[in-house]
Design an enzyme around this catalytic site. Structure first.
Site: not given
Ligand SMILES: NC(=O)c1ccc[n+]([C@@H]2O[C@H](COP(=O)([O-])OP(=O)(O)OC[C@H]3O[C@@H](n4cnc5c(N)ncnc54)[C@H](OP(=O)(O)O)[C@@H]3O)[C@@H](O)[C@H]2O)c1
Length: 279
Positions: A48, A111, A53, A78
């Site tokens: 994930d 998200h 990120y 996402k």
């Protein structure tokens, strides 16, 4: 260790592993690549990540170097809030695929439900799914009203709602609502970033079942039919978090963990979502 990890069948027919590796904040040199290599060797098949990120390139390298084929893996990413506001869903998706060096992702999530944007983002995700470049589409941080809005404007029900969920915030009403609508619930921050691991009830159950506090917390979620994506870059903890499929918590002990709920949020709400009706 029991490496026969379970899967759930999503509402679109694809199967998703119950356990996955979260990689938020895995940003050190080679860190995410090493975590993926160890996780895959341990039996994990789901990874994930998210554009925000800032490690999709590392995830891509980890995937291409790991010991199983791409088809055996389940990769989630996402779309972040700024791309939704700029109505640049297609562009953001393309850039994620490019960074991951993949032809498709298994699951693409909104998200956050950015007000005024998330319905058009959902329409764009439907098109991406129809093009075959992602298998399943879903949402994250959606509350009941956001889901109701999607039901009203779209015939496609999200396959997954990824939400914060753990013993300190068990999300019973939202989990029930999702399960009633055949939306798989995937728990992020399932360890509440470590914050319940030294609570008395968890320590007692750890002793009783001969399992670690993290394994008790993850098992509690899995037994409620909730998928989990604990994050670790530590090989021992990656293995520990996967060893949750060979014991069962009693109904009474599940109730005991239920009693720990204090609606405690461990993950922060992004600045641009504060005051936007997300609880
Ligand atoms: N959709 C969203 O809005 C959203 C938000 C947050 C997170 N997520 C996703 O969910 C994943 C998991 O959530 P999270 O990273 O926020 O929190 P988490 O998984 O609850 O906790 C991660 C923290 O716990 C430590 N840890 C891991 N296993 C442990 C164990 N067995 N015993 C003790 N400590 C342990 C990790 O450190 P070490 O790495 O040192 O082991 C890390 O500091 C993320 O990585 C991300 O993929 C999604």
């Amino acid at each position: 260790m029991n490496t026969e990890f379970s899967t759930v069948t999503l509402n679109d027919g694809f199967r998703m592993p119950v356990l996955g590796l979260g990689v938020y904040k895995a940003l050190g040199e080679g860190e995410v690549e090493r975590a993926i290599a160890h996780a895959v060797n341990t039996g994990y098949r789901l990874i994930d990540t998210a554009s925000v990120y800032k490690n999709e390139e590392g995830v891509g390298r980890g995937i291409s170097a790991c010991s199983v084929s791409r088809e055996e893996l389940f990769v989630t990413t996402k779309i972040w809030n700024n791309a939704q506001r700029m109505n640049d869903v297609e562009g953001a998706f393309h850039r994620s695929l490019d960074r991951l060096k993949l032809d498709y992702v298994d699951l693409y999530l909104i998200h956050w439900p950015v007000p005024g944007c998330y319905t058009q983002t959902w329409k764009a995700l439907e098109k991406i799914q129809a093009s075959g470049r992602c298998r399943s589409i879903g949402v994250s941080n959606f509350e009941e009203p956001h889901l109701q809005m999607l039901f009203e404007m779209s015939g496609v029900v999200p396959a997954v709602n990824q939400i914060e969920c753990h013993p300190l915030w068990n999300r019973k009403p939202l989990v029930t609502y999702c399960q009633q609508h055949n939306i798989a619930v995937q728990a992020y921050a399932p360890l509440a970033r470590g914050l319940y691991l030294n609570r008395e009830i968890i320590l007692q159950l750890s002793e009783k079942y001969g399992k670690t506090p993290a394994q008790i917390g993850l098992r509690y979620l899995v037994q409620r039919g909730i998928c989990v994506i604990p994050k670790s870059t530590n090989p021992d903890r990656i293995s520990e978090n996967a060893d949750i499929f060979n014991f069962t918590l009693s109904d009474l002990d599940m109730d005991l963990i239920d009693s720990m709920d204090e609606q405690f949020r461990s993950a922060s709400i992004p600045e641009d979502m504060i005051g936007q009706g997300v609880h």
